[in-house]
Design a protein around this motif. Sequence first.
Motif, PDB file in Angstrom:
ATOM      1  N   ALA A 282       0.836  -1.196   0.000  1.00  0.00           N
ATOM      2  CA  ALA A 282       0.000   0.000   0.000  1.00  0.00           C
ATOM      3  C   ALA A 282       0.872   1.247   0.000  1.00  0.00           C
ATOM      4  N   ASN A 283       0.387   2.268  -0.688  1.00  0.00           N
ATOM      5  CA  ASN A 283       1.007   3.587  -0.665  1.00  0.00           C
ATOM      6  C   ASN A 283       0.155   4.495   0.210  1.00  0.00           C
ATOM      7  N   LEU A 284       0.800   5.256   1.080  1.00  0.00           N
ATOM      8  CA  LEU A 284       0.090   6.080   2.050  1.00  0.00           C
ATOM      9  C   LEU A 284       0.549   7.527   1.969  1.00  0.00           C
ATOM     10  N   ARG A 285      -0.383   8.429   2.201  1.00  0.00           N
ATOM     11  CA  ARG A 285      -0.055   9.855   2.306  1.00  0.00           C
ATOM     12  C   ARG A 285      -0.779  10.421   3.525  1.00  0.00           C
ATOM     13  N   GLU A 297      10.537  21.822  10.984  1.00  0.00           N
ATOM     14  CA  GLU A 297       9.796  20.879  10.146  1.00  0.00           C
ATOM     15  C   GLU A 297      10.727  20.118   9.202  1.00  0.00           C
ATOM     16  N   ALA A 298      11.766  20.801   8.690  1.00  0.00           N
ATOM     17  CA  ALA A 298      12.673  20.162   7.733  1.00  0.00           C
ATOM     18  C   ALA A 298      13.470  19.018   8.352  1.00  0.00           C
ATOM     19  N   ASN A 299      13.517  18.956   9.669  1.00  0.00           N
ATOM     20  CA  ASN A 299      14.259  17.877  10.345  1.00  0.00           C
ATOM     21  C   ASN A 299      13.406  16.650  10.632  1.00  0.00           C
ATOM     22  N   ILE A 300      12.144  16.690  10.220  1.00  0.00           N
ATOM     23  CA  ILE A 300      11.193  15.632  10.575  1.00  0.00           C
ATOM     24  C   ILE A 300      11.040  14.649   9.424  1.00  0.00           C
ATOM     25  N   SER A 301      10.990  13.381   9.737  1.00  0.00           N
ATOM     26  CA  SER A 301      10.713  12.317   8.764  1.00  0.00           C
ATOM     27  C   SER A 301       9.467  11.554   9.195  1.00  0.00           C
ATOM     28  N   GLY A 302       8.771  10.982   8.228  1.00  0.00           N
ATOM     29  CA  GLY A 302       7.656  10.106   8.551  1.00  0.00           C
ATOM     30  C   GLY A 302       8.157   8.835   9.197  1.00  0.00           C
ATOM     31  N   ALA A 303       7.297   8.210   9.998  1.00  0.00           N
ATOM     32  CA  ALA A 303       7.713   6.990  10.699  1.00  0.00           C
ATOM     33  C   ALA A 303       6.495   6.154  11.053  1.00  0.00           C
ATOM     34  N   ARG A 304       6.720   4.859  11.219  1.00  0.00           N
ATOM     35  CA  ARG A 304       5.662   3.930  11.654  1.00  0.00           C
ATOM     36  C   ARG A 304       6.136   3.194  12.896  1.00  0.00           C
ATOM     37  N   TYR A 305       5.247   3.131  13.882  1.00  0.00           N
ATOM     38  CA  TYR A 305       5.519   2.359  15.096  1.00  0.00           C
ATOM     39  C   TYR A 305       4.707   1.078  15.032  1.00  0.00           C
ATOM     40  N   ASP A 306       5.375  -0.072  15.192  1.00  0.00           N
ATOM     41  CA  ASP A 306       4.703  -1.365  15.022  1.00  0.00           C
ATOM     42  C   ASP A 306       4.375  -2.065  16.326  1.00  0.00           C
ATOM     43  N   HIS A 321       3.067  20.143   3.801  1.00  0.00           N
ATOM     44  CA  HIS A 321       2.815  19.650   5.158  1.00  0.00           C
ATOM     45  C   HIS A 321       2.247  18.229   5.090  1.00  0.00           C
ATOM     46  N   SER A 322       3.034  17.356   4.513  1.00  0.00           N
ATOM     47  CA  SER A 322       2.609  15.968   4.323  1.00  0.00           C
ATOM     48  C   SER A 322       3.828  15.067   4.271  1.00  0.00           C
ATOM     49  N   PHE A 323       3.588  13.774   4.425  1.00  0.00           N
ATOM     50  CA  PHE A 323       4.634  12.796   4.127  1.00  0.00           C
ATOM     51  C   PHE A 323       3.981  11.570   3.520  1.00  0.00           C
ATOM     52  N   THR A 324       4.757  10.866   2.739  1.00  0.00           N
ATOM     53  CA  THR A 324       4.271   9.677   2.049  1.00  0.00           C
ATOM     54  C   THR A 324       5.193   8.508   2.316  1.00  0.00           C
ATOM     55  N   THR A 325       4.650   7.331   2.149  1.00  0.00           N
ATOM     56  CA  THR A 325       5.462   6.122   2.171  1.00  0.00           C
ATOM     57  C   THR A 325       4.806   5.116   1.239  1.00  0.00           C
TER      58      THR A 325
END
Length: 563
Positions: A282-285, A297-306, A321-325
């Motif tokens: 799946a692709n997520l935004r 804000e420029a120092n922030i990356s998207g992340a997932r906690y499992d 103001h978004s991130f995708t994976t």
Amino acid sequence: LNFVPYSNPLPNSIVNQANVSFPTLASAITGTTSGGTIWNVPFGTIPGTTTLDRSLKLISPGAGFLHSGSLTTFENLIVSDVFTMGSDFAVSSNLSGGRTIIGDHNTLVINGAITSAAITGGPNSDMFFGGAGASTTLPDVTGGLRTLQINRASGITLGASLSLQRLLFLQNGNLIIGNNNLLLAKMATIFNPFPTTSYIETNGTGFVRKFYDASTPTAFNFTVGAGAYSPVQVFFTNSGFAPLAYLDVRAVNAKLPQNQCATDYLNRYWVIQDVGIGSFNANLRFNYVPADVVGTEANISGARYDGFGFTIFTPVNPVTHSFTTNNVTSFGSFTGAGANCISDFATLINTKIFLEGAYIGGGTMRTDLRTFGLIPLTQPYNTPPFNYPGTETVASIPAGVVDWVYLEIRETSTGAAIPSGRRAAFVKSDGSVVDLDGVNPVKINVVSGNYFIVVGHRNHLPVMSTSAQPLTSTSALYDFTTSLSRYFGGDAKALSGGFFGLYAGDANRSFIVSAADFAVVTANLTQNNYNNGDLNLSGIVSAADYAFVSMNLTKASNVPNYP
């Protein structure tokens, strides 16, 4: 031609099932028995309070919801028993009392409030909330609705979970779900043309639940928010759906509790969980608002906690103001934070092992590989069968190091390794397993908890702790060297001095010592490099290495489902 003259023999237009006519709706209600039907309910506004003190079905001849001028509107409606709608009806002030049954292809319009009332809908029943009043609560709607439309700036609050078959139309105002779920059928959609002021407010534990099957469009925009519009777009590029498969999505206006960053993070996270969705990609935004940003804000990356640790994605886009994976294969809790701090749990693996091949007695192992400069500066477990993608690298090999080892932790003895709990580390001559500094226990990006400890080596058989061990920022030493009882399966190599260690001889990394390992030694004889055939870790493959295969023939890993 025969013409039959006709005129209405009844003096009034409002009639019931007994063919009795009445001058007013109030008299019709009084004159109709419970379970009866009243036709020709006048359109327009019926002022004051109308009380249905018995079970009745009402039918208005007007055009109804689609033409407000011919819609029957009660100023106040009290239902003492059951009100069955045979056409569209509206309430401008307050609906209260018993149960209202909307019926097929009818719309119940609420421009005021609902107080202590029950509603029965169905797959062809619709509701519309309008008016400029305060938010009201939509109670439990038995059978759900086909369409729910909201045009009220103050929004509508769910009093119970609600299922929708076709459409949620957020014309103006939020649908506030609290601790309830909004269930969207497999073909149901959401339309919110003014999203910043009209979205699904997930301000509690409730989810937006979207059902899927093979016919469901693979892309869906979950128009959620918490304090502000923060939608999630989900696009399945590959998937399989069991019957009644669904995806739950909720936005939370808070810092993800497991996020370890003190600054450079989003004060927002999204929880996504699936049921009945098989192997998928799946692709997520994710969209957030500038006010969610704490720090730069420029120092922030998207992340997932499992549930155990974090997977870091690409940096956020400070413009949109978004991130995708893309190509995610599992869901969890998603947020944004600095890649260097989000998973700094300081959880430690504190363990000790001996490698049979390197063991020279007296509780120590040779360090010839380091002496001869043969140990690589980058971890060597990035190829099959380990396939560990870690980037552990050092500028120089610390003093006292015997070799690299591969670590993983598991929640259960037979379960897979926790992705963020995999590490490459060093084992020193005294058996201590240390981080890249050559001194301290190994830090892993996993929350504290009870885990099985697994230690592997490139030409020794892997081992696992007998039981799950408490791992924290001050983890106690788990010493594999002291007793067979420390090993899952109760087997290890007995060494001199009363110690125990990992079996040598697995030159081909098959996790069983067999005749095939002789062939690896033979093919590499006299090689003085970093070589899997060098079973005694002396820095050269020699005839001495055959002995480890001979001694340990048929010995196999006791670690289930390894690696």
